[in-house]
Motif scaffolding. Structure first.
Motif, PDB file in Angstrom:
ATOM      1  N   LEU A   1       0.830  -1.215   0.000  1.00  0.00           N
ATOM      2  CA  LEU A   1       0.000   0.000   0.000  1.00  0.00           C
ATOM      3  C   LEU A   1       0.862   1.262   0.000  1.00  0.00           C
ATOM      4  N   ALA A   2       1.905   1.250   0.828  1.00  0.00           N
ATOM      5  CA  ALA A   2       2.785   2.421   0.916  1.00  0.00           C
ATOM      6  C   ALA A   2       3.477   2.661  -0.422  1.00  0.00           C
ATOM      7  N   ALA A   3       3.983   1.586  -1.029  1.00  0.00           N
ATOM      8  CA  ALA A   3       4.705   1.715  -2.299  1.00  0.00           C
ATOM      9  C   ALA A   3       3.762   2.152  -3.423  1.00  0.00           C
ATOM     10  N   GLN A   4       2.547   1.545  -3.447  1.00  0.00           N
ATOM     11  CA  GLN A   4       1.581   1.903  -4.491  1.00  0.00           C
ATOM     12  C   GLN A   4       1.253   3.392  -4.447  1.00  0.00           C
ATOM     13  N   HIS A   5       1.140   3.913  -3.242  1.00  0.00           N
ATOM     14  CA  HIS A   5       0.830   5.335  -3.088  1.00  0.00           C
ATOM     15  C   HIS A   5       1.902   6.194  -3.761  1.00  0.00           C
ATOM     16  N   LEU A   6       3.169   5.850  -3.552  1.00  0.00           N
ATOM     17  CA  LEU A   6       4.260   6.627  -4.161  1.00  0.00           C
ATOM     18  C   LEU A   6       4.246   6.473  -5.677  1.00  0.00           C
ATOM     19  N   VAL A   7       4.007   5.243  -6.145  1.00  0.00           N
ATOM     20  CA  VAL A   7       3.994   4.986  -7.592  1.00  0.00           C
ATOM     21  C   VAL A   7       2.837   5.750  -8.241  1.00  0.00           C
ATOM     22  N   GLU A   8       1.658   5.708  -7.605  1.00  0.00           N
ATOM     23  CA  GLU A   8       0.500   6.421  -8.156  1.00  0.00           C
ATOM     24  C   GLU A   8       0.727   7.932  -8.191  1.00  0.00           C
TER      25      GLU A   8
ATOM     26  N   ALA B   1       9.447  -6.448   1.824  1.00  0.00           N
ATOM     27  CA  ALA B   1       9.153  -7.336   0.694  1.00  0.00           C
ATOM     28  C   ALA B   1       7.939  -6.822  -0.084  1.00  0.00           C
ATOM     29  N   GLY B   2       6.917  -6.362   0.634  1.00  0.00           N
ATOM     30  CA  GLY B   2       5.734  -5.810  -0.040  1.00  0.00           C
ATOM     31  C   GLY B   2       6.084  -4.576  -0.857  1.00  0.00           C
ATOM     32  N   PHE B   3       6.895  -3.708  -0.277  1.00  0.00           N
ATOM     33  CA  PHE B   3       7.359  -2.507  -0.982  1.00  0.00           C
ATOM     34  C   PHE B   3       8.103  -2.886  -2.252  1.00  0.00           C
ATOM     35  N   ARG B   4       9.035  -3.851  -2.136  1.00  0.00           N
ATOM     36  CA  ARG B   4       9.862  -4.256  -3.267  1.00  0.00           C
ATOM     37  C   ARG B   4       9.012  -4.838  -4.392  1.00  0.00           C
ATOM     38  N   GLU B   5       8.004  -5.596  -4.013  1.00  0.00           N
ATOM     39  CA  GLU B   5       7.144  -6.251  -5.005  1.00  0.00           C
ATOM     40  C   GLU B   5       6.502  -5.204  -5.928  1.00  0.00           C
ATOM     41  N   VAL B   6       5.981  -4.151  -5.319  1.00  0.00           N
ATOM     42  CA  VAL B   6       5.300  -3.101  -6.099  1.00  0.00           C
ATOM     43  C   VAL B   6       6.298  -2.319  -6.945  1.00  0.00           C
ATOM     44  N   VAL B   7       7.433  -2.001  -6.368  1.00  0.00           N
ATOM     45  CA  VAL B   7       8.458  -1.241  -7.090  1.00  0.00           C
ATOM     46  C   VAL B   7       8.933  -2.030  -8.314  1.00  0.00           C
ATOM     47  N   ARG B   8       9.114  -3.328  -8.119  1.00  0.00           N
ATOM     48  CA  ARG B   8       9.578  -4.180  -9.213  1.00  0.00           C
ATOM     49  C   ARG B   8       8.504  -4.263 -10.300  1.00  0.00           C
ATOM     50  N   ALA B   9       7.248  -4.446  -9.875  1.00  0.00           N
ATOM     51  CA  ALA B   9       6.145  -4.554 -10.843  1.00  0.00           C
ATOM     52  C   ALA B   9       6.003  -3.269 -11.653  1.00  0.00           C
ATOM     53  N   ALA B  10       6.374  -2.127 -11.034  1.00  0.00           N
ATOM     54  CA  ALA B  10       6.267  -0.837 -11.743  1.00  0.00           C
ATOM     55  C   ALA B  10       7.498  -0.576 -12.603  1.00  0.00           C
ATOM     56  N   LYS B  11       8.385  -1.594 -12.655  1.00  0.00           N
ATOM     57  CA  LYS B  11       9.616  -1.482 -13.451  1.00  0.00           C
ATOM     58  C   LYS B  11      10.469  -0.276 -13.035  1.00  0.00           C
ATOM     59  N   ILE B  12      10.490  -0.026 -11.740  1.00  0.00           N
ATOM     60  CA  ILE B  12      11.347   1.029 -11.215  1.00  0.00           C
ATOM     61  C   ILE B  12      12.685   0.407 -10.856  1.00  0.00           C
ATOM     62  N   ARG B  13      13.753   1.035 -11.350  1.00  0.00           N
ATOM     63  CA  ARG B  13      15.076   0.512 -11.038  1.00  0.00           C
ATOM     64  C   ARG B  13      15.440   0.881  -9.610  1.00  0.00           C
ATOM     65  N   GLN B  14      15.827  -0.083  -8.859  1.00  0.00           N
ATOM     66  CA  GLN B  14      16.256   0.194  -7.490  1.00  0.00           C
ATOM     67  C   GLN B  14      17.481  -0.627  -7.179  1.00  0.00           C
ATOM     68  N   SER B  15      18.464   0.004  -6.585  1.00  0.00           N
ATOM     69  CA  SER B  15      19.682  -0.726  -6.228  1.00  0.00           C
ATOM     70  C   SER B  15      19.929  -0.583  -4.740  1.00  0.00           C
TER      71      SER B  15
END
Lengths: 345, 345
Positions: free
Chosen positions: B177-184, B207-221
């Motif tokens: 939910l937190a990650a989706q909010h940032l992506v939206e 893990a939940g945050f990472r899942e959304v970030v990955r699905a949004a194809k956001i590069r994260q290192s």
């Protein structure tokens, strides 16, 4: 290496049999009583340790007519002052080999009364009442008259002791320090927000503030003052009201940090810049006072010391070494200057 | 009108004599057991009330082999989450006619172990372990194997139950939910500050945050991430470090409110405007999250419900109506949007 937990199946009889002594000797060793040779003492302790035996505190409490806990009554555990106080009281109680039973009255006197009915004299044999615990002083006196040890920490009126042993601090001195700071910074138009009635729990802090303001020949009227409750939200509302009515104020004295943090938010929401356009000073120094932006300038009172001395006084009282008239003082309050106050430009 | 306090001089024998019944009948009435006529029941209760008689909980505990308290172990009472949790647990325990003994381990496992040795099975007959209470899970299992009822609330890994009855919440869902909010809101350069190791207590949230970030194809290192401890100060330091290294970030996910409040201060001290220049989102919704300026956007987890269900589960376990494998779920986390997040301009 993890510590050994107790084995509830082990009994004092097992320990006595294994150590080749009487049950009474084991009991004496574990309770640090009676005459026992050093060699026997060591054998008993080693045997008890090996078997994982721990005396049942509840049973021992009954035998000794002594409960293994002290009760701490406080009004609101989510007010950050109380967790800080409770933590220090907890650690100090452990030094006296007591656990701390925390009762949160949550501003409901009935809950405190219900707790005392069930706990005082049975589960706990002493009660420490943190200030503001919403219990009428008459009920505490009634408890005391029934032989239950009661201590009040903190009592804010050192000159008017309650007839119950108490720990005090110089609340007027704290109010004076806060006011002096504003006066030294050149402020003359100073408001006051007090988290109690004028003669209520923060009455001493307010009296100290007024003394300095009067000595500095600063005109102050009731229009500059708000008496409210001791919460973040009440501080916020009081400041909105005060600053809307008196936008020319350059500084506000607040009697406690929690409402002062609400004052900072109200100032921000009304467009006042702190400290550029408005200085805010208060009293206590709870942890959030140093976490706010700007940091809150405040007069630090010795919270941990008050909790520790409260527990110590309760233990002294239970041992017959204090009376109803005992008043224990704590270290002098100290001004802590942070970002919420500035010299008048 | 003040409530009547108990009279420690009154005994069950006095009540029985006055009411003209046996001691056993008084005991049955006060404990709600046995068959007693309504008329007798009322007479006993009125007599007990009039005499100020209250059963001694410590004595009754021994007779019933039941202690009158539940123990709550937590790691840090000055972390605002725990007072909120403890308050709800306290009120729920009272509904079950138990007092709550609070043990603050203060991040020292030895203190928790010492407390358990003295309390578990004697003064308290059940232990509720709030998450993060710094006790090795093996010690809790050992306690359980000795027959002491233990419940963990909150366990953050619903899919990997600990073999100890527990209350869980959807920690991965909260992170999503937190990650989706940032992506939206259009953010693509998102940092993460986690208040535990990657697979530690906040591992599910991360893990939940990472899942959304990955699905949004956001590069994260790993350059965008900091794993630290769950405190205000650690959040502050981690954010200073992260924002100095990666000033191009437009948003930060923080796994918990307390470090997130430190992140807000670090952003302010480094000259980042929140939310204009940097959005911050986190998880929990402690009281200070709505008191900060800007208010903290966060994913609210059901703190009071977790405490209440933890107490209920412990009572069920003591009654033999729960097993080591029992997992109790709580309501779904909910996003609460406040001032710390904004759409990417």
């Amino acid at each position: 290496m993890s510590s050994k937990l107790f084995n509830p199946a082990a009994t004092i009889k097992d320990v006595a049999a294994q150590a080749g002594v009487s049950v009474m000797t084991v009991s004496n060793v574990l309770r640090g009583r009676g005459r026992v040779s050093e060699e026997t003492r060591r054998r008993v302790l080693e045997t008890a340790e090996r078997q994982g035996y721990r005396p049942n505190l509840t049973a021992r409490a009954l035998v000794e007519r002594k409960a293994p806990t002290l009760a701490l009554m406080l009004s609101c555990i989510t007010n950050p002052f109380y967790p800080e106080f409770a933590l220090a009281a907890n650690l100090q109680a452990l030094k006296h080999e007591r656990h701390l039973l925390v009762c949160n009255t949550d501003h409901e006197p009935d809950r405190g009364t219900g707790f005392l009915e069930q706990v005082a004299g049975s589960l706990s044999d002493g009660v420490l009442v943190a200030n503001n615990a919403d219990l009428p002083i008459d009920e505490l006196r009634a408890l005391q008259e029934r032989g239950i040890p009661v201590v009040i920490s903190v009592w804010e009126r050192p000159d008017e002791p309650p007839g119950i042993p108490c720990v005090t601090f110089d609340s007027e001195g704290a109010g004076r320090l806060a006011a002096q700071h504003l006066v030294e910074y050149g402020h003359r138009r100073i408001g006051a927000i007090v988290g109690s009635p004028k003669h209520g729990i923060h009455g001493g802090r307010y009296a100290g503030f007024r003394e300095v303001v009067r000595a500095a020949k600063i005109r102050q009227s009731t229009a500059d003052e708000r008496f409210t409750e001791d919460s973040f939200e009440h501080g916020y509302e009081a400041a909105k009201d005060l600053l809307s009515a008196r936008p020319d104020l350059t500084a506000i004295f607040v009697s406690n940090d929690l409402p002062a943090l609400g004052v900072l938010n109200a100032a921000s929401d009304l467009g006042f810049s702190v400290p550029g356009g408005l200085s805010v000073v208060s009293i206590t120094d709870i942890i959030p006072a140093r976490q706010s932006r700007p940091g809150l300038t405040t007069v630090a009172i010795p919270t941990a010391e008050m909790a520790e001395k409260g527990v110590n006084l309760l233990v002294e009282l239970m041992a017959g070494r204090a009376t109803e008239a005992t008043v224990v003082h704590t270290s002098a309050p100290k001004l802590v200057v942070r970002g919420s106050t500035a010299r008048l430009r």
